[in-house]
Design a protein around this motif. Structure first.
Motif, PDB file in Angstrom:
ATOM      1  N   LEU A  84       3.503   4.542 -14.700  1.00 36.11           N
ATOM      2  CA  LEU A  84       4.882   4.613 -15.163  1.00 36.11           C
ATOM      3  C   LEU A  84       5.611   5.861 -14.672  1.00 36.11           C
ATOM      4  CD1 LEU A  84       4.629   3.343 -18.844  1.00 36.11           C
ATOM      5  CD2 LEU A  84       4.936   2.045 -16.722  1.00 36.11           C
ATOM      6  N   GLY A  85       6.913   5.666 -14.459  1.00 43.52           N
ATOM      7  CA  GLY A  85       7.795   6.757 -14.087  1.00 43.52           C
ATOM      8  C   GLY A  85       8.399   7.423 -15.305  1.00 43.52           C
ATOM      9  N   SER A  86       9.085   8.530 -15.063  1.00 43.09           N
ATOM     10  CA  SER A  86       9.625   9.336 -16.162  1.00 43.09           C
ATOM     11  C   SER A  86      10.668   8.598 -16.999  1.00 43.09           C
ATOM     12  CB  SER A  86      10.232  10.624 -15.613  1.00 43.09           C
ATOM     13  OG  SER A  86      11.302  10.340 -14.731  1.00 43.09           O
ATOM     14  N   HIS A 123       9.276  -1.953 -11.055  1.00 44.60           N
ATOM     15  CA  HIS A 123       9.863  -0.631 -11.284  1.00 44.60           C
ATOM     16  C   HIS A 123       8.843   0.439 -11.670  1.00 44.60           C
ATOM     17  CE1 HIS A 123      13.526  -2.894 -10.974  1.00 44.60           C
ATOM     18  NE2 HIS A 123      13.249  -3.567 -12.083  1.00 44.60           N
ATOM     19  N   SER A 124       7.569   0.177 -11.480  1.00 49.08           N
ATOM     20  CA  SER A 124       6.540   1.194 -11.726  1.00 49.08           C
ATOM     21  C   SER A 124       6.493   2.139 -10.529  1.00 49.08           C
ATOM     22  CB  SER A 124       5.169   0.540 -11.904  1.00 49.08           C
ATOM     23  OG  SER A 124       5.172  -0.311 -13.022  1.00 49.08           O
ATOM     24  N   ILE A 128      -1.306  -1.408  -8.929  1.00 49.59           N
ATOM     25  CA  ILE A 128      -2.597  -1.649  -8.282  1.00 49.59           C
ATOM     26  C   ILE A 128      -3.192  -2.901  -8.908  1.00 49.59           C
ATOM     27  CG2 ILE A 128      -4.862  -0.701  -7.717  1.00 49.59           C
ATOM     28  CD1 ILE A 128      -3.688   2.081  -8.551  1.00 49.59           C
ATOM     29  N   GLU A 129      -3.637  -3.795  -8.067  1.00 46.93           N
ATOM     30  CA  GLU A 129      -4.329  -4.986  -8.528  1.00 46.93           C
ATOM     31  C   GLU A 129      -5.813  -4.761  -8.258  1.00 46.93           C
ATOM     32  OE1 GLU A 129      -3.601  -9.767  -8.001  1.00 46.93           O
ATOM     33  OE2 GLU A 129      -2.679  -8.373  -6.603  1.00 46.93           O
ATOM     34  N   CYS A 130      -6.634  -4.927  -9.292  1.00 48.16           N
ATOM     35  CA  CYS A 130      -8.054  -4.597  -9.183  1.00 48.16           C
ATOM     36  C   CYS A 130      -8.955  -5.772  -9.538  1.00 48.16           C
ATOM     37  CB  CYS A 130      -8.413  -3.451 -10.133  1.00 48.16           C
ATOM     38  SG  CYS A 130      -7.690  -1.882  -9.685  1.00 48.16           S
ATOM     39  N   GLN A 131     -10.054  -5.852  -8.837  1.00 45.14           N
ATOM     40  CA  GLN A 131     -11.166  -6.741  -9.162  1.00 45.14           C
ATOM     41  C   GLN A 131     -12.156  -5.923  -9.982  1.00 45.14           C
ATOM     42  OE1 GLN A 131     -11.731 -10.082  -7.908  1.00 45.14           O
ATOM     43  NE2 GLN A 131     -13.312 -10.054  -9.478  1.00 45.14           N
ATOM     44  N   VAL A 132     -12.684  -6.475 -11.052  1.00 44.28           N
ATOM     45  CA  VAL A 132     -13.684  -5.766 -11.842  1.00 44.28           C
ATOM     46  C   VAL A 132     -14.980  -5.707 -11.044  1.00 44.28           C
ATOM     47  CG1 VAL A 132     -15.106  -5.806 -13.933  1.00 44.28           C
ATOM     48  CG2 VAL A 132     -12.668  -6.382 -14.058  1.00 44.28           C
ATOM     49  N   GLU A 133     -15.449  -4.502 -10.813  1.00 45.90           N
ATOM     50  CA  GLU A 133     -16.735  -4.314 -10.147  1.00 45.90           C
ATOM     51  C   GLU A 133     -17.858  -4.203 -11.170  1.00 45.90           C
ATOM     52  OE1 GLU A 133     -18.240  -0.554  -7.845  1.00 45.90           O
ATOM     53  OE2 GLU A 133     -17.153  -1.863  -6.451  1.00 45.90           O
ATOM     54  N   LEU A 153       3.413   1.104  -3.615  1.00 50.45           N
ATOM     55  CA  LEU A 153       3.823   2.467  -3.947  1.00 50.45           C
ATOM     56  C   LEU A 153       5.337   2.581  -3.865  1.00 50.45           C
ATOM     57  CD1 LEU A 153       2.718   5.334  -4.529  1.00 50.45           C
ATOM     58  CD2 LEU A 153       2.638   5.674  -2.061  1.00 50.45           C
ATOM     59  N   SER A 154       5.956   3.065  -4.923  1.00 50.72           N
ATOM     60  CA  SER A 154       7.393   3.278  -4.961  1.00 50.72           C
ATOM     61  C   SER A 154       7.729   4.595  -4.263  1.00 50.72           C
ATOM     62  CB  SER A 154       7.855   3.346  -6.420  1.00 50.72           C
ATOM     63  OG  SER A 154       9.162   3.855  -6.509  1.00 50.72           O
ATOM     64  N   PRO A 155       8.907   4.709  -3.665  1.00 53.29           N
ATOM     65  CA  PRO A 155       9.294   5.992  -3.066  1.00 53.29           C
ATOM     66  C   PRO A 155       9.705   7.037  -4.100  1.00 53.29           C
ATOM     67  CG  PRO A 155      11.032   4.351  -2.754  1.00 53.29           C
ATOM     68  CD  PRO A 155       9.858   3.642  -3.380  1.00 53.29           C
TER      69      PRO A 155
END
Length: 190
Positions: A84-86, A123-124, A128-133, A153-155
């Protein structure tokens, strides 16, 4: 440490409450962990996200096994991370609101499904999209190790941090970074 701040932990003290007070002194970035697919979705606000490795890219997040997100992560074996952003205090509050359940937490929040079907918040600062390891169950929590499936990644460069029971904004454009450089704590700058 001043003597007034020194506490002995013993059998008669409320150790868990004291430990929460100690850990509140550690600032943590605020993220939303999302889980599920289709209409079976939920999410939760966390500060327990951490990088585990860059080669290969892995992260970990600690999730209470009683949280609504845990069984969905365990079932579908994927999860989303939304840093999250500010300006996203309201989103953090919405996903930590115990009165809202499942899909209710997403009402009024822009999101889309990732390639695995897991919801990712628009707007984050980063998603990240993750696979459970692996899920390592210890005490009340599961330590979820995730391998990266995709990320965005947002600028923007602003962050939301949780410290001492409150949200703190980190925004280089606001001049607070200059205040921190001259010794004024960010928590007192606002």
């Amino acid at each position: 440490m001043a003597r007034a701040d020194f506490h002995l932990v013993n059998e008669t003290d409320e150790i868990e409450q004291q430990f929460r007070s100690v850990m509140r002194r550690l600032a943590g970035g605020v993220s939303i962990i999302t889980a599920g697919r289709g209409s079976d979705i939920t999410g939760m606000t966390v500060t327990s996200l951490s990088s585990l490795s860059t080669a290969p890219p892995r992260l970990l997040v600690s999730i209470n096994r009683q949280a609504s997100s845990f069984p969905l992560i365990d079932r579908y074996r994927v999860f989303g991370v939304n840093i999250l952003g500010s300006d996203q205090h309201d989103v953090a509050g919405r996903f930590s609101n115990g009165r809202l359940k499942g899909g209710q937490r997403f009402e009024g929040v822009a999101w889309s499904a990732g390639s695995s079907g897991v919801p990712l918040l628009s707007h984050s600062l980063a998603t990240i999209e993750c696979q459970v390891e692996e899920i390592i169950e210890r005490h009340s929590h599961g330590i979820v190790v995730g391998s990266l499936l995709s990320f965005e990644l947002s600028p923007r460069l602003s962050g939301l941090v949780y410290w001492n029971g409150q949200y703190i904004e980190i925004d280089p454009d606001s001049g607070l970074d200059l205040l921190a450089e001259v010794g004024i704590p960010l928590a007192h700058a606002r």
